[in-house]
Design a protein around this motif. Structure first.
Motif, PDB file in Angstrom:
ATOM      1  N   LEU A 373      18.682  47.350  19.372  1.00 27.32           N
ATOM      2  CA  LEU A 373      18.811  46.577  18.138  1.00 27.32           C
ATOM      3  C   LEU A 373      19.478  47.398  17.040  1.00 27.32           C
ATOM      4  CD1 LEU A 373      15.366  44.717  18.029  1.00 27.32           C
ATOM      5  CD2 LEU A 373      17.586  43.833  18.760  1.00 27.32           C
ATOM      6  N   SER A 374      19.183  48.702  16.995  1.00 28.74           N
ATOM      7  CA  SER A 374      19.851  49.570  16.019  1.00 28.74           C
ATOM      8  C   SER A 374      21.354  49.613  16.271  1.00 28.74           C
ATOM      9  CB  SER A 374      19.269  50.991  16.083  1.00 28.74           C
ATOM     10  OG  SER A 374      17.933  51.023  15.665  1.00 28.74           O
ATOM     11  N   ALA A 375      21.738  49.775  17.541  1.00 32.17           N
ATOM     12  CA  ALA A 375      23.163  49.838  17.877  1.00 32.17           C
ATOM     13  C   ALA A 375      23.859  48.510  17.598  1.00 32.17           C
ATOM     14  CB  ALA A 375      23.325  50.235  19.344  1.00 32.17           C
ATOM     15  N   LEU A 376      23.206  47.406  17.913  1.00 35.23           N
ATOM     16  CA  LEU A 376      23.800  46.092  17.661  1.00 35.23           C
ATOM     17  C   LEU A 376      23.968  45.836  16.170  1.00 35.23           C
ATOM     18  CD1 LEU A 376      21.937  43.892  20.313  1.00 35.23           C
ATOM     19  CD2 LEU A 376      24.343  44.571  20.335  1.00 35.23           C
ATOM     20  N   LEU A 377      22.955  46.207  15.380  1.00 32.90           N
ATOM     21  CA  LEU A 377      23.050  46.021  13.937  1.00 32.90           C
ATOM     22  C   LEU A 377      24.223  46.805  13.371  1.00 32.90           C
ATOM     23  CD1 LEU A 377      22.007  45.000  11.220  1.00 32.90           C
ATOM     24  CD2 LEU A 377      20.391  46.926  11.191  1.00 32.90           C
ATOM     25  N   TRP A 378      24.420  48.030  13.840  1.00 36.71           N
ATOM     26  CA  TRP A 378      25.533  48.837  13.349  1.00 36.71           C
ATOM     27  C   TRP A 378      26.869  48.167  13.679  1.00 36.71           C
ATOM     28  CZ3 TRP A 378      30.011  51.036  14.920  1.00 36.71           C
ATOM     29  CH2 TRP A 378      30.580  51.978  14.073  1.00 36.71           C
ATOM     30  N   ASN A 379      27.028  47.674  14.898  1.00 37.78           N
ATOM     31  CA  ASN A 379      28.295  47.063  15.284  1.00 37.78           C
ATOM     32  C   ASN A 379      28.565  45.768  14.530  1.00 37.78           C
ATOM     33  OD1 ASN A 379      29.785  48.422  17.787  1.00 37.78           O
ATOM     34  ND2 ASN A 379      27.590  48.745  18.079  1.00 37.78           N
ATOM     35  N   VAL A 380      27.536  44.967  14.310  1.00 40.35           N
ATOM     36  CA  VAL A 380      27.720  43.747  13.521  1.00 40.35           C
ATOM     37  C   VAL A 380      28.136  44.100  12.092  1.00 40.35           C
ATOM     38  CG1 VAL A 380      26.525  41.757  12.536  1.00 40.35           C
ATOM     39  CG2 VAL A 380      26.150  42.369  14.922  1.00 40.35           C
ATOM     40  N   ALA A 381      27.461  45.093  11.505  1.00 43.09           N
ATOM     41  CA  ALA A 381      27.802  45.508  10.148  1.00 43.09           C
ATOM     42  C   ALA A 381      29.218  46.080  10.089  1.00 43.09           C
ATOM     43  CB  ALA A 381      26.789  46.537   9.647  1.00 43.09           C
ATOM     44  N   PHE A 382      29.639  46.780  11.139  1.00 42.87           N
ATOM     45  CA  PHE A 382      31.007  47.322  11.188  1.00 42.87           C
ATOM     46  C   PHE A 382      32.040  46.200  11.136  1.00 42.87           C
ATOM     47  CE2 PHE A 382      34.720  48.314  13.828  1.00 42.87           C
ATOM     48  CZ  PHE A 382      35.222  49.425  13.171  1.00 42.87           C
ATOM     49  N   VAL A 383      31.817  45.149  11.904  1.00 42.38           N
ATOM     50  CA  VAL A 383      32.740  44.018  11.903  1.00 42.38           C
ATOM     51  C   VAL A 383      32.738  43.326  10.541  1.00 42.38           C
ATOM     52  CG1 VAL A 383      33.254  41.798  12.968  1.00 42.38           C
ATOM     53  CG2 VAL A 383      32.520  43.706  14.394  1.00 42.38           C
ATOM     54  N   VAL A 384      31.559  43.174   9.935  1.00 45.84           N
ATOM     55  CA  VAL A 384      31.467  42.547   8.611  1.00 45.84           C
ATOM     56  C   VAL A 384      32.259  43.360   7.581  1.00 45.84           C
ATOM     57  CG1 VAL A 384      29.890  41.938   6.727  1.00 45.84           C
ATOM     58  CG2 VAL A 384      29.277  41.419   9.092  1.00 45.84           C
ATOM     59  N   GLY A 385      32.196  44.687   7.682  1.00 45.78           N
ATOM     60  CA  GLY A 385      32.987  45.522   6.786  1.00 45.78           C
ATOM     61  C   GLY A 385      34.476  45.271   6.932  1.00 45.78           C
ATOM     62  N   GLY A 386      34.931  45.078   8.170  1.00 46.74           N
ATOM     63  CA  GLY A 386      36.334  44.744   8.389  1.00 46.74           C
ATOM     64  C   GLY A 386      36.698  43.375   7.833  1.00 46.74           C
ATOM     65  N   VAL A 387      35.769  42.426   7.944  1.00 45.52           N
ATOM     66  CA  VAL A 387      36.002  41.082   7.396  1.00 45.52           C
ATOM     67  C   VAL A 387      36.148  41.146   5.876  1.00 45.52           C
ATOM     68  CG1 VAL A 387      34.969  38.811   7.057  1.00 45.52           C
ATOM     69  CG2 VAL A 387      34.845  39.906   9.295  1.00 45.52           C
ATOM     70  N   ILE A 388      35.298  41.930   5.228  1.00 47.23           N
ATOM     71  CA  ILE A 388      35.372  42.072   3.770  1.00 47.23           C
ATOM     72  C   ILE A 388      36.731  42.608   3.350  1.00 47.23           C
ATOM     73  CG2 ILE A 388      34.427  43.295   1.777  1.00 47.23           C
ATOM     74  CD1 ILE A 388      31.708  43.192   3.156  1.00 47.23           C
ATOM     75  N   ASP A 389      37.211  43.625   4.071  1.00 45.00           N
ATOM     76  CA  ASP A 389      38.526  44.179   3.727  1.00 45.00           C
ATOM     77  C   ASP A 389      39.634  43.165   3.983  1.00 45.00           C
ATOM     78  OD1 ASP A 389      40.438  46.559   3.253  1.00 45.00           O
ATOM     79  OD2 ASP A 389      41.029  45.811   5.231  1.00 45.00           O
ATOM     80  N   LYS A 390      39.529  42.425   5.061  1.00 47.21           N
ATOM     81  CA  LYS A 390      40.583  41.484   5.421  1.00 47.21           C
ATOM     82  C   LYS A 390      40.768  40.399   4.371  1.00 47.21           C
ATOM     83  CE  LYS A 390      42.132  38.484   9.201  1.00 47.21           C
ATOM     84  NZ  LYS A 390      41.841  38.007  10.575  1.00 47.21           N
ATOM     85  N   PHE A 391      39.668  39.944   3.778  1.00 46.13           N
ATOM     86  CA  PHE A 391      39.750  38.829   2.832  1.00 46.13           C
ATOM     87  C   PHE A 391      39.787  39.277   1.378  1.00 46.13           C
ATOM     88  CE2 PHE A 391      38.051  36.792   6.648  1.00 46.13           C
ATOM     89  CZ  PHE A 391      38.892  35.688   6.734  1.00 46.13           C
ATOM     90  N   THR A 392      39.740  40.576   1.135  1.00 45.17           N
ATOM     91  CA  THR A 392      39.789  41.045  -0.255  1.00 45.17           C
ATOM     92  C   THR A 392      41.024  41.861  -0.574  1.00 45.17           C
ATOM     93  OG1 THR A 392      38.480  43.008   0.341  1.00 45.17           O
ATOM     94  CG2 THR A 392      37.284  41.084  -0.517  1.00 45.17           C
ATOM     95  N   LYS A 393      41.683  42.420   0.411  1.00 47.22           N
ATOM     96  CA  LYS A 393      42.835  43.271   0.105  1.00 47.22           C
ATOM     97  C   LYS A 393      44.057  42.409  -0.195  1.00 47.22           C
ATOM     98  CE  LYS A 393      44.548  43.978   4.833  1.00 47.22           C
ATOM     99  NZ  LYS A 393      44.812  44.985   5.878  1.00 47.22           N
ATOM    100  N   PRO A 394      44.933  42.866  -1.077  1.00 46.16           N
ATOM    101  CA  PRO A 394      46.177  42.128  -1.351  1.00 46.16           C
ATOM    102  C   PRO A 394      47.113  42.196  -0.160  1.00 46.16           C
ATOM    103  CG  PRO A 394      46.176  44.237  -2.488  1.00 46.16           C
ATOM    104  CD  PRO A 394      44.797  44.081  -1.897  1.00 46.16           C
ATOM    105  N   LYS A 395      47.934  41.191  -0.015  1.00 45.07           N
ATOM    106  CA  LYS A 395      48.880  41.173   1.088  1.00 45.07           C
ATOM    107  C   LYS A 395      49.918  42.277   0.903  1.00 45.07           C
ATOM    108  CE  LYS A 395      48.461  36.253   2.079  1.00 45.07           C
ATOM    109  NZ  LYS A 395      49.187  34.961   2.209  1.00 45.07           N
ATOM    110  N   PRO A 396      50.070  43.154   1.904  1.00 39.80           N
ATOM    111  CA  PRO A 396      51.020  44.274   1.745  1.00 39.80           C
ATOM    112  C   PRO A 396      52.454  43.793   1.786  1.00 39.80           C
ATOM    113  CG  PRO A 396      50.148  44.242   3.982  1.00 39.80           C
ATOM    114  CD  PRO A 396      49.407  43.165   3.211  1.00 39.80           C
TER     115      PRO A 396
END
Length: 403
Positions: A373-396
């Motif tokens: 469960l610890s490993a799964l939580l980390w991986n889910v949070a890792f993907v969520v971090g990528g989602v946050i960057d994808k929808f907040t960064k300006p288009k290069p």
């Protein structure tokens, strides 16, 4: 009056006698307590935290760590040789979940296959995370995974892309990124007492049996021979270039996962011993970086000869040119520095970076265990971090620079 005196005098004398005895008893007890506490060792308050570590050589493993680094460097080179792309674990894993999963499937499946090989042959090189219900683990895995996912997206790289390929091509971007996330991780790991949360694995490398190490060596030999066999198969057009590309990515990532386990990068306790300077320091992971660059840097510089004529430049097998040759090595921006610092903070919180985050899923003994469960939580949070960057960064305006 005479009768009253005769009645009260013995009682007054008795009370005086009892008071004297009580006073004497308390005095004796006080002397005993004073003797007892004087025999205890004196504790001096710790006013400052020293950043100068003492060394822990009990689990010091320069040979496995150095060999693991050599494997990491060789697999990174094979990936670049076939595809021309940088082997960046954060971008590959994040791309599997957020972009084109079919294109990144060989990437992630190769990591899993390498972890399975180690799990079957030498499970002592894998260490599960502490259980999710232990104090602070939910916070460390959730916030740590989120910061690693978001930080590596901002900095466009992690320990593999910046730490191996970027430094080997003398990239100023990677030098700044590596220095920033290492300094941040060591500072946070030391101040938070990382070794108390992620204890060192007493077995691990120290008791890995000869059969397991031999099995890993044979597996790496098979992976290397298979990669070499792809070259004539492609040149003689026996296999389609797309098939060669998929096989090369899968085999390179499979070997890379084995190298992560062999080096100790897949052991949270080993990483804690390196990033936490507040107690005994284990410098083994320095040999991982040294082993990787021992092979990677000279060959990378040979392939990227900028002064040679264009027609004589070495080229990847399945691409027209190396992608990292076409990018700017000296482009610095706030995203790079901020992302590296955020990544380093999350790395110290969770003891995981993108590659070991996948590999550690194979470490628990049960799918439903608190460690899983610890490993799964980390991986889910890792993907969520990528989602946050994808929808907040300006288009290069242009493609982001490679490490």
């Amino acid at each position: 009056p005479t009768a009253a005196v005769c009645f009260l005098q013995p009682r007054i004398l008795g009370l005086q006698r009892e008071g004297f005895q009580l006073k004497h008893q308390r005095s004796a007890e006080g002397v005993q307590l004073k003797q007892h506490f004087s025999a205890l060792p004196r504790l001096r308050p710790r006013t400052t935290m020293s950043m100068v570590p003492s060394f822990d050589l009990s689990l010091f493993s320069p040979v496995p760590s150095g060999c693991g680094g050599l494997v990491l460097g060789a697999c990174s080179l094979s990936y670049i040789f076939f595809t021309g792309q940088v082997l960046g674990l954060s971008g590959g894993i994040r791309g599997f979940f957020l972009d084109d999963w079919k294109a990144k499937a060989p990437f992630v499946s190769g990591l899993f296959a390498g972890a399975v090989i180690v799990k079957l042959l030498a499970p002592g090189f894998l260490q599960p995370l502490p259980g999710i219900y232990e104090a602070g683990m939910m916070y460390r895995m959730g916030l740590g995974g989120l910061m690693v996912g978001y930080g590596t997206a901002l900095a466009n790289g992690c320990t593999s892309g910046h730490g191996i390929t970027g430094l080997s091509r003398f990239s100023l971007r990677s030098l700044v990124a590596v220095g920033t996330f290492l300094w941040t991780a060591i500072t946070v790991g030391t101040q938070s007492g990382m070794q108390l949360t992620f204890p060192k694995l007493a077995e691990g490398v120290a008791v890995a049996n000869v059969a397991g190490v031999t099995g890993i060596a044979v597996a790496l030999g098979v992976i290397g021979a298979s990669l070499l066999a792809l070259i004539p198969l492609h040149k003689k057009k026996i296999l389609d270039p797309s098939v060669v590309g998929v096989a090369a990515k899968f085999l390179s990532l499979c070997g890379f996962a084995v190298g992560l386990c062999l080096s100790g990068m897949a052991q949270p306790g080993k990483l804690a011993g390196f990033l936490d300077l507040s107690t005994a320091w284990d410098p083994s992971l320095l040999f991982v970086l040294g082993g990787a660059h021992l092979l990677h840097t000279p060959l990378m510089q040979l392939w990227l000869k900028i002064d040679s004529a264009k027609e004589n430049r070495p080229r990847p097998l399945l691409a027209k040119d190396f992608a990292c040759r076409l990018s700017d090595r000296f482009h610095l921006d706030t995203r790079l520095a901020a992302g590296a610092a955020i990544f380093g903070y999350g790395w110290a919180l969770s003891s995981l970076c993108p590659g070991p985050g996948i590999v550690v899923l194979l470490a628990p003994s049960s799918v439903s265990s608190p460690e899983m469960l610890s490993a799964l939580l980390w991986n889910v949070a890792f993907v969520v971090g990528g989602v946050i960057d994808k929808f907040t960064k300006p288009k290069p305006l242009q493609k982001p620079a490679q490490p």
